[in-house]
Design a protein around this motif. Structure first.
Motif, PDB file in Angstrom:
ATOM      1  N   LYS A   1       0.854  -1.187   0.000  1.00 36.03           N
ATOM      2  CA  LYS A   1       0.000   0.000   0.000  1.00 36.03           C
ATOM      3  C   LYS A   1       0.884   1.228   0.000  1.00 36.03           C
ATOM      4  O   LYS A   1       1.698   1.409   0.905  1.00 36.03           O
ATOM      5  CB  LYS A   1      -0.901   0.021   1.237  1.00 36.03           C
ATOM      6  N   SER A   2       0.736   2.046  -1.034  1.00 37.17           N
ATOM      7  CA  SER A   2       1.535   3.278  -1.164  1.00 37.17           C
ATOM      8  C   SER A   2       3.025   2.990  -1.052  1.00 37.17           C
ATOM      9  O   SER A   2       3.771   3.754  -0.433  1.00 37.17           O
ATOM     10  CB  SER A   2       1.102   4.310  -0.113  1.00 37.17           C
ATOM     11  N   GLY A   3       3.436   1.847  -1.614  1.00 39.49           N
ATOM     12  CA  GLY A   3       4.851   1.502  -1.603  1.00 39.49           C
ATOM     13  C   GLY A   3       5.353   0.913  -0.302  1.00 39.49           C
ATOM     14  O   GLY A   3       6.538   0.647  -0.146  1.00 39.49           O
ATOM     15  N   ILE A   4       4.460   0.688   0.653  1.00 40.57           N
ATOM     16  CA  ILE A   4       4.850   0.155   1.965  1.00 40.57           C
ATOM     17  C   ILE A   4       4.238  -1.236   2.137  1.00 40.57           C
ATOM     18  O   ILE A   4       3.011  -1.384   2.072  1.00 40.57           O
ATOM     19  CB  ILE A   4       4.393   1.083   3.114  1.00 40.57           C
TER      20      ILE A   4
END
Length: 187
Positions: free
Chosen positions: A12-15
């Protein structure tokens, strides 16, 4: 950190984070089998798709046998299959087997080791074509090395009921030695 048994790693969002797996479309472990027998076999629950990973061999000096699959232990002449083989010299060959007692996973010859995967698709009411499979295998003459790669596909056209077990075997009544692992999912 490791997630819980019912969680999957998402992004999610690169995390990356662990989230609930939700319903459907998640591969489930059906089990495994190993050893030496007339066929390796795993009992399975009723699912839409199965994937089998296998690594098997035959220790006898026999030739002409093939690696094969059966569903629910059915060994009547209800399997039809085709294969495309590419060897180390880039030679291409193919074979078709109709009304056999097994589904073909490899090409006959002097092969000894079979390593591959096969996906099995349960009959669906909308297509009524039986239980369908497709696979890819590499083989070798000995217990090491590489001889050729085989792409296969086939059907047991009479099996329209649920799949309850899957078998990997060697044809010609020879024993198989090795391992198989089955995972499954619903659409």
């Amino acid at each position: 950190a490791k997630g819980e048994n019912d969680e999957v790693l998402t992004l999610k969002s690169g995390i990356p984070s662990w989230e609930s797996a939700g319903s459907g479309s998640v591969w489930e472990d059906e089990g495994s089998d190993s050893g030496t027998a007339s066929a390796l076999s795993v009992d399975v629950s009723d699912k839409d798709v199965y994937q089998i990973q296998y690594s098997v061999q035959h220790d006898d000096d026999a030739s002409g046998f093939e690696c094969a699959i059966t569903f629910n232990g059915i060994t009547t002449s209800t399997y039809s299959s085709g294969s495309c083989t590419i060897n180390t010299s880039a030679q291409l060959s193919h074979a078709v087997e109709i009304n056999q007692t097994y589904g073909l996973l490899s090409a006959g010859g002097d092969t000894k080791s079979h390593l591959g995967f096969v996906q099995v698709y349960k009959n669906q009411a909308s297509r009524q074509s039986g239980t369908v499979y497709r696979g890819c295998e590499t083989t070798s003459v000995g217990t090491t090395g590489f001889q050729y790669v085989v792409f296969t596909g086939g059907v047991n056209y009479n099996l329209t009921d649920a799949i309850s077990s899957l078998q990997i075997k060697v044809t010609d009544g020879l024993d198989v030695t090795g391992n198989m692992k089955v995972i499954s999912m619903d659409y």
